[in-house]
Design a protein around this motif. Sequence first.
Motif, PDB file in Angstrom:
ATOM      1  N   PRO A 197       0.839  -1.206   0.000  1.00 33.73           N
ATOM      2  CA  PRO A 197       0.000   0.000   0.000  1.00 33.73           C
ATOM      3  C   PRO A 197       0.876   1.259   0.000  1.00 33.73           C
ATOM      4  O   PRO A 197       1.921   1.291   0.657  1.00 33.73           O
ATOM      5  N   ASP A 198       0.451   2.252  -0.731  1.00 34.48           N
ATOM      6  CA  ASP A 198       1.197   3.509  -0.750  1.00 34.48           C
ATOM      7  C   ASP A 198       1.177   4.138   0.638  1.00 34.48           C
ATOM      8  O   ASP A 198       0.103   4.296   1.237  1.00 34.48           O
ATOM      9  N   PRO A 199       2.338   4.507   1.165  1.00 33.17           N
ATOM     10  CA  PRO A 199       2.366   5.125   2.494  1.00 33.17           C
ATOM     11  C   PRO A 199       1.764   6.516   2.476  1.00 33.17           C
ATOM     12  O   PRO A 199       1.848   7.235   1.479  1.00 33.17           O
ATOM     13  N   LYS A 200       1.157   6.872   3.577  1.00 35.81           N
ATOM     14  CA  LYS A 200       0.579   8.205   3.735  1.00 35.81           C
ATOM     15  C   LYS A 200       1.209   8.847   4.964  1.00 35.81           C
ATOM     16  O   LYS A 200       1.303   8.218   6.020  1.00 35.81           O
ATOM     17  N   LEU A 201       1.657  10.082   4.809  1.00 36.33           N
ATOM     18  CA  LEU A 201       2.313  10.766   5.925  1.00 36.33           C
ATOM     19  C   LEU A 201       1.303  11.054   7.022  1.00 36.33           C
ATOM     20  O   LEU A 201       0.288  11.712   6.815  1.00 36.33           O
ATOM     21  N   ARG A 202       1.594  10.532   8.208  1.00 37.09           N
ATOM     22  CA  ARG A 202       0.760  10.725   9.391  1.00 37.09           C
ATOM     23  C   ARG A 202       1.618  11.286  10.510  1.00 37.09           C
ATOM     24  O   ARG A 202       2.833  11.122  10.513  1.00 37.09           O
ATOM     25  N   PHE A 203       0.950  11.887  11.485  1.00 33.66           N
ATOM     26  CA  PHE A 203       1.682  12.420  12.631  1.00 33.66           C
ATOM     27  C   PHE A 203       2.427  11.308  13.362  1.00 33.66           C
ATOM     28  O   PHE A 203       3.507  11.515  13.904  1.00 33.66           O
ATOM     29  N   GLU A 204       1.847  10.084  13.350  1.00 33.03           N
ATOM     30  CA  GLU A 204       2.472   8.942  14.027  1.00 33.03           C
ATOM     31  C   GLU A 204       3.779   8.526  13.368  1.00 33.03           C
ATOM     32  O   GLU A 204       4.606   7.834  13.983  1.00 33.03           O
ATOM     33  N   CYS A 205       4.001   8.946  12.117  1.00 31.46           N
ATOM     34  CA  CYS A 205       5.222   8.566  11.401  1.00 31.46           C
ATOM     35  C   CYS A 205       6.487   9.054  12.109  1.00 31.46           C
ATOM     36  O   CYS A 205       7.561   8.475  11.941  1.00 31.46           O
ATOM     37  N   ARG A 206       6.354  10.104  12.899  1.00 31.51           N
ATOM     38  CA  ARG A 206       7.542  10.704  13.511  1.00 31.51           C
ATOM     39  C   ARG A 206       8.245   9.748  14.467  1.00 31.51           C
ATOM     40  O   ARG A 206       9.438   9.913  14.741  1.00 31.51           O
ATOM     41  N   ARG A 207       7.526   8.750  14.977  1.00 28.57           N
ATOM     42  CA  ARG A 207       8.132   7.795  15.904  1.00 28.57           C
ATOM     43  C   ARG A 207       8.380   6.429  15.260  1.00 28.57           C
ATOM     44  O   ARG A 207       8.808   5.503  15.940  1.00 28.57           O
ATOM     45  N   CYS A 208       8.125   6.304  13.978  1.00 28.16           N
ATOM     46  CA  CYS A 208       8.279   5.025  13.307  1.00 28.16           C
ATOM     47  C   CYS A 208       9.749   4.759  12.995  1.00 28.16           C
ATOM     48  O   CYS A 208      10.440   5.607  12.417  1.00 28.16           O
ATOM     49  N   GLU A 209      10.229   3.563  13.352  1.00 26.58           N
ATOM     50  CA  GLU A 209      11.630   3.213  13.122  1.00 26.58           C
ATOM     51  C   GLU A 209      11.949   3.068  11.637  1.00 26.58           C
ATOM     52  O   GLU A 209      13.119   3.070  11.243  1.00 26.58           O
ATOM     53  N   LEU A 210      10.930   2.948  10.805  1.00 29.12           N
ATOM     54  CA  LEU A 210      11.143   2.789   9.371  1.00 29.12           C
ATOM     55  C   LEU A 210      11.010   4.094   8.603  1.00 29.12           C
ATOM     56  O   LEU A 210      11.124   4.105   7.384  1.00 29.12           O
ATOM     57  N   LEU A 229       6.841  19.982  17.492  1.00 29.74           N
ATOM     58  CA  LEU A 229       5.838  20.183  16.444  1.00 29.74           C
ATOM     59  C   LEU A 229       4.525  19.543  16.885  1.00 29.74           C
ATOM     60  O   LEU A 229       4.451  18.350  17.134  1.00 29.74           O
ATOM     61  N   SER A 230       3.475  20.343  16.980  1.00 25.82           N
ATOM     62  CA  SER A 230       2.176  19.831  17.415  1.00 25.82           C
ATOM     63  C   SER A 230       1.452  19.191  16.240  1.00 25.82           C
ATOM     64  O   SER A 230       1.746  19.473  15.070  1.00 25.82           O
ATOM     65  N   GLN A 231       0.472  18.351  16.548  1.00 27.24           N
ATOM     66  CA  GLN A 231      -0.275  17.712  15.480  1.00 27.24           C
ATOM     67  C   GLN A 231      -1.075  18.720  14.651  1.00 27.24           C
ATOM     68  O   GLN A 231      -1.079  18.621  13.412  1.00 27.24           O
ATOM     69  N   PRO A 232      -1.748  19.716  15.266  1.00 25.29           N
ATOM     70  CA  PRO A 232      -2.454  20.714  14.443  1.00 25.29           C
ATOM     71  C   PRO A 232      -1.518  21.458  13.487  1.00 25.29           C
ATOM     72  O   PRO A 232      -1.866  21.686  12.325  1.00 25.29           O
ATOM     73  N   LYS A 233      -0.324  21.795  13.962  1.00 27.80           N
ATOM     74  CA  LYS A 233       0.631  22.515  13.111  1.00 27.80           C
ATOM     75  C   LYS A 233       1.143  21.597  12.001  1.00 27.80           C
ATOM     76  O   LYS A 233       1.343  22.029  10.853  1.00 27.80           O
ATOM     77  N   PHE A 234       1.366  20.317  12.346  1.00 25.35           N
ATOM     78  CA  PHE A 234       1.766  19.327  11.343  1.00 25.35           C
ATOM     79  C   PHE A 234       0.706  19.228  10.249  1.00 25.35           C
ATOM     80  O   PHE A 234       1.029  19.211   9.050  1.00 25.35           O
ATOM     81  N   GLU A 235      -0.555  19.169  10.655  1.00 25.64           N
ATOM     82  CA  GLU A 235      -1.638  19.034   9.685  1.00 25.64           C
ATOM     83  C   GLU A 235      -1.779  20.282   8.812  1.00 25.64           C
ATOM     84  O   GLU A 235      -2.107  20.179   7.623  1.00 25.64           O
ATOM     85  N   GLN A 236      -1.531  21.447   9.396  1.00 24.09           N
ATOM     86  CA  GLN A 236      -1.565  22.684   8.605  1.00 24.09           C
ATOM     87  C   GLN A 236      -0.495  22.647   7.514  1.00 24.09           C
ATOM     88  O   GLN A 236      -0.749  23.008   6.365  1.00 24.09           O
TER      89      GLN A 236
END
Length: 482
Positions: A197-210, A229-236
């Motif tokens: 599946p094509d990856p989608k950038l999520r806020f949770e990605c920041r802690r992913c080892e991959l 970096l807060s999640q609202p600012k990330f989403e903006q």
Amino acid sequence: MRNVSKEIFLNALVCPTLGWLRRMRREEISRKPTLGDQFRKEQGIEIHRRARELYPEGFLIDDMDMGSASEKTKGLMKDPKVSTIFEGMFFVDGFVTKADILKRKGKGWHLIEVKSSVNDKEEFVDDMAYTTMVIDRCGFDISTISILLISKDFRLGMKNDDLFVELDHTNEVLNRVKEFKPLWESVEKMTRQPVKPDPKLRFECRRCELFEECLGKNIENHIFDIPRLSQPKFEQLTKLGIVRIEDIPNDFPLTENQAIVRNCVQTKKPFIGNKLKNELETISWPAYYLDFETVMTAIPLYPGIAPYTQIPTQYSIHKCSEPGRVIDHFEYLADPSKDCRRELAKNLINHLKGRGSIITYGNFEKNIVTSLGRVYQDLSRELNSLVDRMVDLESIIRKNYYHPEFHGSTSIKKTLPVLVPDMSYDDLEIADGDSAMVSFAYLALGKYKDREAETIKRNLLEYCKRDSFAMVRLHQQLVKYV
């Protein structure tokens, strides 16, 4: 292709790409376990073993083959004479799980999850919900769900019963099961498909080892490098199509520290604050650069200590008459066979006596000394006087200096290669704090003998010495800048 496990299912809910990679056993997810990983696994095994001792009538499913283990589990569950089962295996429709402890309760079963933690966590509900869902699919009724945690009140010498505290989570888990059940088919289908599946950038990605091998690949200054970096600012930012710090417009709202990071990346120049010189000049000489190492274990190593208590085990002190000029070095390594905190505290007071700033990197050393003062009231005045002399070098850097190659972090492992490129930890046998902690724990548990133990002790001293000397070099370099 693997069967869907708890890890695969829960990962897939957050990131379908990660769930697919886990199930397909792709090489990009392989990571060699560290010494710390090994030790935590061993602690978990010991906690589970002790938990099983609470139920002497239990049957342990120890078959290595999944098919025979699941058949044996079903057979025992259908036998009314069997009241308790350990490590029960369940396999159905491509999904697999193990139940730590199952206790017969009327016509149903009581599921007990064992965790080597003193704190309850939301993620534990997800773990238990997955296991409950799979067992339910196998046709068995789970009527009660609870978790066994390590008791904060446990001390060496107490009975095994005192090691655990049990918390009921039946309602939360059953509600989560209702959320998980409709996702069963979609997760199975999505993680089985031949194309990733094509990856989608999520806020949770920041802690992913991959992350650096996935969406972070070839992006040197990702927006995740922006501190706090807060999640609202990330989403903006992502809504604007921005994933690189270089592309953040000047009018985008950032805090002062975040704006400094953006400006440094965009100009490719370090930031040197106006107050750096003044803050460095508050340091009084001679200065003492202090670094601690500690140990923290699930089962206490020594009497009178609670599980996961952070025990200081060694320190290194470089004494300098001026920036970069070392005039003395002190060190201490505890005897692993006993609790040496009092001896460590008294040696520390002696080595740091007199005047002059005590330079640390972060608040860790201050917290350790403060905790020693609480434990040894007769030494508290002298220990507190050490705290009063402490200067946090990392705080000075965080407020007054930033380099684009810090990538959002001011940890010593980030700042040292940039500011002092000729110094590293590559030549050391023990090269990180986690390995140092585990090495000492193994010494205390008697894993190393004689000559090997002496080698480990020397390696521990060398690592701690390198940490305190790293502060000397960092400080010296900062002085050059001003």
